[in-house]
Design a protein around this motif. Sequence first.
Motif, short mmCIF file in Angstrom:
data_model
loop_
_atom_site.label_atom_id
_atom_site.label_comp_id
_atom_site.label_asym_id
_atom_site.label_seq_id
_atom_site.Cartn_x
_atom_site.Cartn_y
_atom_site.Cartn_z
N ALA A 1 0.82 -1.20 0.00
CA ALA A 1 0.00 0.00 0.00
C ALA A 1 0.86 1.26 0.00
O ALA A 1 1.87 1.35 0.68
N ALA A 2 0.43 2.21 -0.74
CA ALA A 2 1.13 3.49 -0.80
C ALA A 2 1.01 4.21 0.54
O ALA A 2 0.03 4.07 1.26
N THR A 3 2.01 4.99 0.88
CA THR A 3 1.97 5.75 2.12
C THR A 3 1.27 7.08 1.86
O THR A 3 1.84 8.01 1.30
N SER A 4 0.01 7.13 2.29
CA SER A 4 -0.78 8.34 2.06
C SER A 4 -1.83 8.43 3.15
O SER A 4 -2.03 7.51 3.92
N GLU A 5 -2.50 9.59 3.22
CA GLU A 5 -3.57 9.77 4.19
C GLU A 5 -4.88 9.19 3.69
O GLU A 5 -5.87 9.18 4.41
N ALA A 6 -4.94 8.69 2.48
CA ALA A 6 -6.18 8.15 1.91
C ALA A 6 -6.58 6.87 2.65
O ALA A 6 -5.75 6.13 3.15
N THR A 7 -7.88 6.61 2.70
CA THR A 7 -8.40 5.41 3.33
C THR A 7 -8.58 4.32 2.29
O THR A 7 -9.10 4.57 1.20
N ARG A 8 -8.14 3.11 2.64
CA ARG A 8 -8.29 1.97 1.74
C ARG A 8 -9.15 0.93 2.43
O ARG A 8 -9.00 0.67 3.63
N GLU A 9 -10.05 0.33 1.69
CA GLU A 9 -10.99 -0.62 2.26
C GLU A 9 -10.62 -2.05 1.85
O GLU A 9 -10.31 -2.32 0.69
N TYR A 10 -10.68 -2.95 2.82
CA TYR A 10 -10.44 -4.37 2.61
C TYR A 10 -11.56 -5.17 3.27
O TYR A 10 -12.31 -4.64 4.11
N ASP A 11 -11.63 -6.43 2.93
CA ASP A 11 -12.52 -7.32 3.67
C ASP A 11 -11.95 -7.65 5.04
O ASP A 11 -12.66 -7.68 6.04
N VAL A 12 -10.63 -7.89 5.08
CA VAL A 12 -9.97 -8.31 6.32
C VAL A 12 -8.65 -7.56 6.47
O VAL A 12 -7.88 -7.44 5.51
N ILE A 13 -8.41 -7.06 7.68
CA ILE A 13 -7.13 -6.45 8.03
C ILE A 13 -6.49 -7.32 9.10
O ILE A 13 -7.11 -7.61 10.13
N VAL A 14 -5.24 -7.72 8.87
CA VAL A 14 -4.49 -8.51 9.84
C VAL A 14 -3.33 -7.66 10.35
O VAL A 14 -2.51 -7.19 9.55
N VAL A 15 -3.25 -7.45 11.66
CA VAL A 15 -2.18 -6.66 12.26
C VAL A 15 -1.20 -7.63 12.92
O VAL A 15 -1.52 -8.28 13.92
N GLY A 16 -0.01 -7.73 12.33
CA GLY A 16 1.01 -8.65 12.82
C GLY A 16 1.28 -9.75 11.81
O GLY A 16 0.41 -10.56 11.51
N ALA A 17 2.51 -9.78 11.27
CA ALA A 17 2.83 -10.71 10.18
C ALA A 17 3.85 -11.75 10.60
O ALA A 17 4.76 -12.10 9.86
N GLY A 18 3.69 -12.28 11.81
CA GLY A 18 4.42 -13.49 12.17
C GLY A 18 3.75 -14.69 11.51
O GLY A 18 2.84 -14.53 10.69
N PRO A 19 4.16 -15.90 11.84
CA PRO A 19 3.54 -17.08 11.22
C PRO A 19 2.03 -17.14 11.42
O PRO A 19 1.30 -17.61 10.55
N VAL A 20 1.56 -16.65 12.57
CA VAL A 20 0.12 -16.68 12.85
C VAL A 20 -0.62 -15.73 11.93
O VAL A 20 -1.59 -16.11 11.26
N GLY A 21 -0.17 -14.47 11.88
CA GLY A 21 -0.82 -13.51 11.01
C GLY A 21 -0.75 -13.91 9.54
O GLY A 21 -1.72 -13.75 8.79
N GLU A 22 0.40 -14.44 9.13
CA GLU A 22 0.53 -14.89 7.74
C GLU A 22 -0.49 -15.98 7.42
O GLU A 22 -1.09 -15.99 6.34
N ASN A 23 -0.67 -16.91 8.35
CA ASN A 23 -1.62 -18.00 8.11
C ASN A 23 -3.06 -17.52 8.08
O ASN A 23 -3.86 -17.99 7.26
N VAL A 24 -3.42 -16.58 8.95
CA VAL A 24 -4.77 -16.00 8.89
C VAL A 24 -4.99 -15.34 7.53
O VAL A 24 -6.01 -15.55 6.87
#
Length: 484
Positions: free
Chosen positions: A4-27
């Motif tokens: 994602a580009a670094t900007s003040e704009a809002t981007r919409e997703y179905d799912v946001i995962v915070v944390g990209a360890g093995p657990v977050g990656e698998n989710v």
Amino acid sequence: MQEAATSEATREYDVIVVGAGPVGENVAERTRAAGLRTVIVERELLGGECSFWACEPSKALLRPVVARADALRIPGLRAAAAGPLDVDAVLAHRDRMSSHWKDDSQVDWLDSVSVDLVRGHGRLDGPRRVAVRTAQGDTVHLTARHAVVLSTGTSAATPPIPGLDSVRPWTSREATTSDRAPGRLAVIGGGVVAVEMATAWQALGSQVTMLVLEDGLLQRMEPFAGEMVADGLREAGVDIRFATSVKHLTREGDTDGAVHITLANGEELEADEILLATGRAPRTSDVGLETVGLTPGDWLGVDDTFRVTAVPDGWLYAVGDVNRRALLTHQGKYQARIAGAVIGARAAGEPVDDSPWGAHAATADTAAVPQVVFTVPEAAAVGLTVQEAERTGRRVDVVDYDLARLAGAHQYGEGYRGRARMLVDPERGTVVGVTFVGPGVGELLHSATIAVAGEVPLERLWHAVPAFPTISEVWLRLLETHRG
């Protein structure tokens, strides 16, 4: 993958995962496979604690230690293995196993499963909203149509010891990534991190002293596991002090002076480095919990589908260590697979099967959590211990067996020492807990996990024939002992 580009704009997703360890990656992989547009947020390296500061580097340090211990018992290898480890080679192997602390391959994997990435510090910003502050100082605003998942993990807990801040102690991160073996290493704690790092650094040339508040090691396992691991550590030269607490710490000079340790009994010790291995704390102090009515710094209570129970509308999930159900990478990945499937089902309006052992319930978190401690000897366990059975009022039959009596154990060389314990539910005739201690027992554990999770009747286990001569023959001997 789109970063994602670094900007003040809002981007919409179905799912946001915070944390990209093995657990977050698998989710993220599971929700993307369910057809949901997914983004993952990470402020450090993709792959997280396990890949770079815990599982991978620690086992890379330990494997040469365990292999040498095995070789020292084998006729024909003993002389060749008797010398010291090549410390530089071991550390170089550790660095390779940790990808030299670069996450390029993890980024490539994320790209292959079509999950977007935002690098930066993610914080909740109200219901279904996450604000990400990037390293450049920009803010990326994200909103989720279906779910936000917190998989931010844990960090080392710090005990309230006067002077602790001034001595710059090691945590598990420094212990797994150090580029040298300290001459003298003091370890505060008696759990898994403490015993594994004591095993590794003693073998790599440090003189290790363990300061253990309790009266034994590995308190969550059967007592004999901690006793046998303590025996192994002492034989390797580790000084273990039980029922010992630290009163005060100071360090000489600004950087590399000796650490002076004052014990509660007045005794004084010195070390070159001191490792805190006194538990874990959730990484929730700065993830915006207050914006959704939660208390920063708390563990996140969840139901069996990993919805955070204190947040209305069911949009917030917490997966992995941060929910405190089972602080193990493999268990967190199990949770992630379930959570991803749950989010996908709910987004599609499909029924959720959260009955025990159902497709959308993490029953194994309470019934069949496996763990291996990579010490000399190894300790491995799944399911109940005797203490847990007594605490919860469950009646169990206790079956013990000396692993050294197995023909397969003799293949591990002279002087094999090991022990197995099986707990049986006498009413149902099923295995509810297993503990193994001894060389090579880590590879026995999955069979025990299948027996416990599958609730396999003992009558059926009689037909699972172990190969001869292997230590898996312990299953037959345990069954024979139970039958009497």
